[in-house]
Design an enzyme around this catalytic site. Structure first.
Site, PDB file in Angstrom:
ATOM      1  N   GLU A   1     -32.934  43.257  64.753  1.00 13.83           N
ATOM      2  CA  GLU A   1     -31.948  42.727  63.791  1.00 13.83           C
ATOM      3  C   GLU A   1     -32.572  41.619  62.938  1.00 13.83           C
ATOM      4  O   GLU A   1     -33.408  40.877  63.446  1.00 13.83           O
ATOM      5  CB  GLU A   1     -30.740  42.166  64.562  1.00 13.83           C
TER       6      GLU A   1
ATOM      7  N   ARG B   1     -26.806  44.807  73.442  1.00 11.33           N
ATOM      8  CA  ARG B   1     -28.023  44.411  72.739  1.00 11.33           C
ATOM      9  C   ARG B   1     -28.797  45.689  72.407  1.00 11.33           C
ATOM     10  O   ARG B   1     -28.808  46.643  73.207  1.00 11.33           O
ATOM     11  CB  ARG B   1     -28.916  43.529  73.614  1.00 11.33           C
TER      12      ARG B   1
ATOM     13  N   HIS C   1     -23.815  43.514  63.908  1.00 14.52           N
ATOM     14  CA  HIS C   1     -23.668  42.555  65.019  1.00 14.52           C
ATOM     15  C   HIS C   1     -22.490  41.596  64.748  1.00 14.52           C
ATOM     16  O   HIS C   1     -22.686  40.375  64.657  1.00 14.52           O
ATOM     17  CB  HIS C   1     -24.971  41.775  65.235  1.00 14.52           C
TER      18      HIS C   1
END
Ligand code: 8YV
Length: 311
Positions: free
Chosen positions: A259, A230, A277
């Protein structure tokens, strides 16, 4: 009467189609009048479906008096306040295991792409630059020192793959494990003793900005950072500074603090590889995740044990 569920973010079309077959689905992220929706329908919602990187705000959950389960399409549950969920009696379910191999594969992909300059090499050929000059040398992947922060399921899958590359593997984490790798209790020592630091731990208050300016300094000018966990585990401002000042050699990043925005400061850098991602984003894995999301919901609403319960 079909059960009403709230969908917090877009999901794979086939999962959306399956959800629509079994439930009355309310697409929260597309609603123009969310307050109006809550007034009219809040007391019908028994389930919420969301992404690992989205979760659900407890303030929203609190407005859904019949909410029983939060089913996450992902393994990470850092966007959900588990203590509060427990207190309120919600079940929280996720999709572990089925994505482990993909995430580990992408970590290896980033390691190789960064060291062997795969993205730059591709551009070099496409741009017609090959006839004008050489790309320049990359770095070896095999036989190097890899430090894995977080040796859980995904960290161990990364280590297993790196063993095939004759990597010298060390790790940091909450505790020493019965594995043939060197354990460093302190991430600074891990960083100082590896060429590539791979971040693979879960996000939590404890791990926020665990990769800070000191860790990057310890990683050093020949060291690279890979993050498939993360964005919150890395102090992004410190990372950008470290890349700009050649405090570290490079970075391969699949995750970012905010994000879907990645810091523009990274865009012009030659020594980074950036992916949006996508570590679990394969047809096969997303289908397996979708199956587990549906199985978790179904188990809850038919009174069976959840196949993958967090809470
Ligand atoms: C997904 C993830 O991109 O599993 C996780 O925690 O971050 C990823 O697999 C995301 O959850 C998709 O919704």
């Amino acid at each position: 009467m079909p059960i009403d569920i709230l969908q917090l973010c877009p999901l794979m079309p086939s999962l959306e189609a399956e959800l629509a077959k079994c439930y009355t689905v309310h697409r929260w992220f597309e609603m123009k009048d969310q307050a109006g929706f809550l007034k009219a329908h809040a007391d019908k919602i028994r389930g919420a479906v969301t992404g690992g990187h989205i979760g659900i705000q407890m303030e929203l959950a609190a407005q859904l008096p019949k909410l029983e389960i939060i089913s996450i399409n992902g393994v990470g549950y850092d966007k959900i306040d588990l203590n509060e969920a427990r207190k309120r009696g919600y079940r929280v379910a996720n999709t572990p295991d089925v994505l482990t191999a993909d995430v580990a594969d992408l970590a290896l992909g980033l390691i190789i792409a960064l060291a062997r300059q795969l993205v730059r090499a591709d551009h070099h050929v496409r741009a017609g630059n090959w006839t004008k000059g050489e790309l320049g040398l990359g770095h070896r992947v095999s036989g190097r020192r890899y430090g894995i922060f977080g040796l859980g399921r995904i960290g161990q899958a990364i280590a297993k793959r790196l063993e095939a590359f004759d990597g010298h593997i060390s790790y940091s984490g909450r505790r020493k494990l019965d594995v043939p790798y060197t354990f460093y209790p302190d991430i600074n020592d891990l960083a100082a003793n590896c060429d590539v630091l791979v971040v693979a731990a879960a996000a939590s208050a404890e791990t926020k900005h665990v990769v800070n300016a000191d860790v990057l300094k310890a990683l050093g000018p020949n060291g690279s950072l890979i993050n498939i966990a993360r964005g919150s585990l890395v102090d992004e401002a410190a990372l950008i500074a470290a890349l700009q000042n050649a405090t570290i050699a490079g970075a391969g990043l699949d995750v970012f603090a905010d994000e879907p925005r990645a810091p523009e400061a990274l865009f012009g850098m030659k020594n980074v590889v950036l992916t949006p991602h996508v570590a679990s984003a394969t047809h096969e894995t997303r289908q397996a995740m979708a199956d587990l999301v549906l199985a978790n919901l179904d188990a809850q609403f038919t009174g069976k044990p959840l196949p993958a319960a967090v809470v």
